[in-house]
Design an enzyme around this catalytic site. Structure first.
Site, PDB file in Angstrom:
ATOM      1  CE  LYS A  54      23.267-117.578  12.425  1.00  0.00           C
ATOM      2  NZ  LYS A  54      21.955-118.179  12.793  1.00  0.00           N
ATOM      3  CB  SER A  70      19.488-115.092  13.118  1.00  0.00           C
ATOM      4  OG  SER A  70      19.782-116.467  13.325  1.00  0.00           O
ATOM      5  CB  SER A  90      17.799-118.769  12.271  1.00  0.00           C
ATOM      6  OG  SER A  90      17.331-117.699  13.044  1.00  0.00           O
TER       7      SER A  90
HETATM    8  N1  GLN Z   1      13.630-115.426  14.547  1.00  0.00           N
HETATM    9  C1  GLN Z   1      13.659-116.300  15.688  1.00  0.00           C
HETATM   10  C2  GLN Z   1      14.196-115.567  16.877  1.00  0.00           C
HETATM   11  O1  GLN Z   1      14.422-114.422  16.746  1.00  0.00           O
HETATM   12  C3  GLN Z   1      14.459-117.530  15.366  1.00  0.00           C
HETATM   13  C4  GLN Z   1      15.907-117.320  15.449  1.00  0.00           C
HETATM   14  C5  GLN Z   1      16.696-118.529  15.143  1.00  0.00           C
HETATM   15  O2  GLN Z   1      16.200-119.522  14.624  1.00  0.00           O
HETATM   16  N2  GLN Z   1      17.958-118.488  15.538  1.00  0.00           N
HETATM   17  O3  GLN Z   1      14.381-116.111  17.925  1.00  0.00           O
END
Ligand code: GLN
Length: 494
Positions: free
Chosen positions: A82, A157, A181
């Site tokens: 990532k 994400s 994410s």
């Molecule tokens: N969707 C969550 C957020 O927007 C989790 C993001 C993540 O786990 N990096 O914060």
């Protein structure tokens, strides 16, 4: 399909066996992976690549394997990182304009461990800017597409990593999980995703979003692939002060298919019908029946503070983000505004031009909840509720060995469906954020389709007990075929 393409179409263990048998060598396999990344470029799953270096590393791996001395189960295997996990000499942008032009001078611990294991890092994957989001739409590279239906989001994400594994670009990719994410995109793309216990995997070299929640973990086709990857990347690291001292157990030993007598908790608060897609609930209930017939026992448990998890997460995560992102000032990393009047103007313009709207929203929220007049009312209270959420799990784990839930309340939503409404986007994390708040390991694995789209099953374990959730996930795979379902874009792939 040539030999290398057909080997690439398998998961990690097939690729390992193929390389060991000498069907194709690591150079051909990595070349096939790079060609497939090209062919499926419209997915926007991969945002940077390092062909020349990767092919050279594959050559070295091929020699080791031919001489019968592979370094590990990952030797010669193409993998993706990532874009928030750094590699020396490579860019790391977190899909943000503000990190344009930044090249990392060092390896993240996970990068170093993958390389020592012989894995060939072929490139970097798309993500929501600074890992803030659930759809991989808020990125400088353009939205990523779900391999099952290009009009839908691949989750986020870490959406690029999930899509890359689902589409067969690589058998293994790393992501990060702060509130879901890894698990949510794994669920949307029909692959396995593992968020380890907080502190199990070093965060050294992971660009920080919310440091008390962030964890790196793997995506793979099979539960066993994620177990192998965690054995390589996990374990103590002195460079991360929150890294746990416990040695990494041999997780593969737990994958014996036996779930006899295990007690699996079903949280009453998660199995509500309101707001949950009936297809998701149906697939999860079928999974429960499979595990029950394999000898697992199901018990109802209660997590009474569930209603407060999203609010608690968005207070804690934004507070930590506002502090972590203060370092991007236009001076030390990446992009710098030009023709500025003075230092304050440099900071202001670099940050205004560099950050996207969601990141700005989070910095504003986080700064507000940490500000002198509101600290106790918001941040302090969120910390106290976080303790209550953690205690809910402690109590639940008195009655069960692991917990089973859907990973997400719905399947992959259409691109654009939630972009205008941050709250509805935040609600896609309703089942995943509590594991981060409580520091628990969580696994998402495919458990079938609903209207042609993958449904994810989530297993949550006690701290440091990745072995049990992997055991149960693997036992489920042995009794079902869901992990074999391939998206249309990967038709013909095994
Ligand atoms: N969707 C969550 C957020 O927007 C989790 C993001 C993540 O786990 N990096 O914060």
């Amino acid at each position: 399909m040539g030999a290398a393409e057909s080997l690439l179409a398998g998961g990690l263990s097939e690729q390992r066996e193929g390389l060991d048998r000498g069907d194709v060598d690591a150079v051909a396999l990595v070349r096939a992976s790079l060609a497939r990344i090209d062919a499926l470029a419209p997915l926007t799953a991969v945002v940077a690549r390092r062909d020349e270096a990767a092919l050279a590393e594959a050559g070295a791996a091929a020699t080791r394997i031919a001489e019968g001395r592979p370094r590990s189960a990952l030797d010669g295997i193409p993998v993706l990182l990532k874009d928030n996990i750094v590699q020396a000499g490579e860019p790391a942008t977190c899909a943000s304009r503000i990190l344009e032009g930044y090249v990392s001078p060092f390896d993240a611990t996970v990068t170093e461990r993958l390389r020592e294991a012989g894995a060939v890092i072929v490139g970097r994957t798309n993500m929501d800017e600074f890992a803030m989001g659930s759809s991989t739409e808020r990125t400088v590279y353009g939205e990523a597409h779900n391999p099952w239906d290009a009009t839908r989001a691949c989750g986020g994400s870490s959406g690029g990593s999930a899509a890359a594994v689902a589409a067969g670009l690589v058998p293994l990719a790393l992501g990060s999980d702060t509130g879901g994410s890894i698990r949510q995109p794994a669920s949307f793309c029909g692959v396995v995703g593992l968020k380890p216990t907080y502190g199990r995997v070093s965060r050294w070299g992971l660009v920080a979003f919310a440091s008390s929640l962030d964890q790196i973990g793997p995506f793979g086709r099979r539960v066993a692939d994620c177990a192998v990857a965690l054995e390589v990347i996990g374990g103590h690291d002195a460079r991360d002060s929150t890294s746990l001292p416990q040695a990494m157990p041999r997780l593969r030993d737990a994958l014996d298919g036996n779930v006899e007598g295990l007690r699996i908790g079903l949280p009453r608060e998660y199995f509500v019908t309101e707001g949950v897609d009936p297809g998701v609930l149906a697939r999860v209930r079928e999974a429960i029946a499979v595990l029950e017939s394999a000898g697992a026992r199901f018990v109802e448990v209660s997590l009474p503070h569930t209603a407060h998890t999203i609010a608690t997460y968005y207070l804690v995560a934004t507070a930590e983000a506002s502090s972590n992102l203060a370092r991007f000032d236009g001076v030390r990393y990446g992009r710098r505004a030009e023709q500025v009047a003075d230092l304050a103007d440099l900071y202001q313009r670099s940050r205004s031009e560099g950050f996207g709207p969601e990141v700005k929203r989070r910095i504003l929220l986080g700064t507000y909840v940490l500000s002198a007049g509101y600290y106790d009312a918001y941040y302090g209270k969120a910390q106290r509720v976080r303790t209550l959420i953690r205690r809910d799990f402690d109590r639940a784990f008195d009655a069960c060995d692991l917990i089973l839930t859907p990973t997400t309340p719905e399947t992959a939503f259409p691109l654009g469906a939630k972009s205008a409404d941050p709250i509805s986007m935040y609600l896609s994390d309703v089942y995943t954020v509590s594991a981060n708040l409580a520091g628990l390991p969580g696994l998402s694995l495919p458990c079938g389709l609903s209207e042609g789209l993958p449904v994810g099953l989530q297993l949550l374990g006690r701290p440091l007990d990745e072995a049990t959730i992997l055991r149960v996930g693997d036992a489920f795979e042995r009794r079902t075929q869901h992990h074999l379902a391939r998206p249309p874009v990967a038709e013909g792939a095994r």
